[in-house]
Design an enzyme around this catalytic site. Sequence first.
Site, PDB file in Angstrom:
ATOM      1  N   CYS A   1      -6.502  -5.925  -0.422  1.00 56.22           N
ATOM      2  CA  CYS A   1      -5.227  -5.240  -0.550  1.00 56.22           C
ATOM      3  C   CYS A   1      -5.300  -4.126  -1.588  1.00 56.22           C
ATOM      4  CB  CYS A   1      -4.091  -6.199  -0.894  1.00 56.22           C
ATOM      5  SG  CYS A   1      -2.474  -5.400  -0.714  1.00 56.22           S
TER       6      CYS A   1
ATOM      7  N   CYS B   1      -0.971  -2.177   4.824  1.00 50.75           N
ATOM      8  CA  CYS B   1      -0.666  -2.328   3.407  1.00 50.75           C
ATOM      9  C   CYS B   1       0.795  -1.962   3.185  1.00 50.75           C
ATOM     10  CB  CYS B   1      -1.579  -1.422   2.579  1.00 50.75           C
ATOM     11  SG  CYS B   1      -1.433  -1.713   0.806  1.00 50.75           S
TER      12      CYS B   1
END
Length: 424
Positions: free
Chosen positions: A178, A358
Amino acid sequence: MTSDNSAEPSSADSAAASEQFDVVVIGGGSGGISVSASILKRDSALRLAIIEPSSKHCYQPAWTLVGGGAYDVAKTVKATSEVIPQGATWLQSAAKRVDASARQIELEDGRVVGYQQLVVAPGLRLAWEKIDGVEETLGKNGVTSNYRLDLAPYTWKLVQSLENGTAIFTQPPMPIKCAGAPQKALYLSCDYWRHQGVASSIDVEFALAGAALFGVADFVPTLQSYIERYNAALLFNQNLVAVDGPNQKAIFEVTNAAGEKERVEKHFDMLHVVPPQVAPDFIKESGLGNAAGWVDVDPDTLRHTQFDDIFALGDCIGTSNAKTAAAARKQSVVVAENLLAARNGTSLPAHYDGYGACPLTVERGKVVLAEFGYNGKLLPTFPLDPKVPRKLNWWMKTELLPFIYWNGMLKGREWLTRVKIDKK
């Protein structure tokens, strides 16, 4: 490539293994559980085992929300026993070594497990040891990280208590899982301070080891506007290498335009650390890794480049996609389809386009839903401009995606997993 992966192991191999399975999955995280569920959904008769040492299974994408006071940390954890798919065998240990030629896995507890096909999905390892002194001070002295379950609530505690001083947010060299998480911590913190009326009394720095705010250029202008809104100093080519917790000092290795490095010491009142991240050691030691240690797979089919009975997915693979749970959601379908096709001796029909997502929480109540594939190609799920922060995306981040994770992805219900599959 090795020989046909549907062949039975030799009697000698079987004798050495304490247990024998059709398919063994290393890892019980997002990738391992979802791919196991998808495989068993397609063929419930398979003898499938999941190797996973942890008794807890976590929904890590919500930890940045926990650190921003927008999510209950208890809702991010379930017992591993609750998420093991029906029909799978859970081997509660860690993989120590894979012998790909013998189709065997040595476990940390001494057992040897045999397989016909192997899926490697152990995730990655947080390499805290690469930052001198940080492990001793995590969770105290103003040092925290949303990358750990026990620390995300401490982040929120620090955010609430800080009324003046210096807050530093770090981002290590890529790859990390991430890639937006380091700045999401900053945005949610700054948004809170802005609403509390203390933002003008807090100096905020975002120190990145790299030279870009985000890896996909299309999203940089929007994110840059939020950096400016929060009056945060954006500092490139600064890598955190040491922390002196008791004295609240952070040491960065700073690289100048000429490539020269120097160490710079900074005082902090709050330090949000994102650790360097590496592949588990057994991958390289087992001959499954590339030069950097990540599992060496074909980026299209997710099959190993040397062993045709091995597939891999999730954070451990050496492909260029973003390491996110959303990536694993689509990779699990690709691996399930291709593993069973290989088992049947047919060509691999499923193709992975590098999709990752994301959801960038730029403020409380608004999210930029960045969805993209290989080479930064935008791959939006919905017909909306993905660069615009939206309340709808916040609802998806906080409500819809956790629901899909627990009730869809981990159970083999393949919602929002459209991938290219060749027609037979």
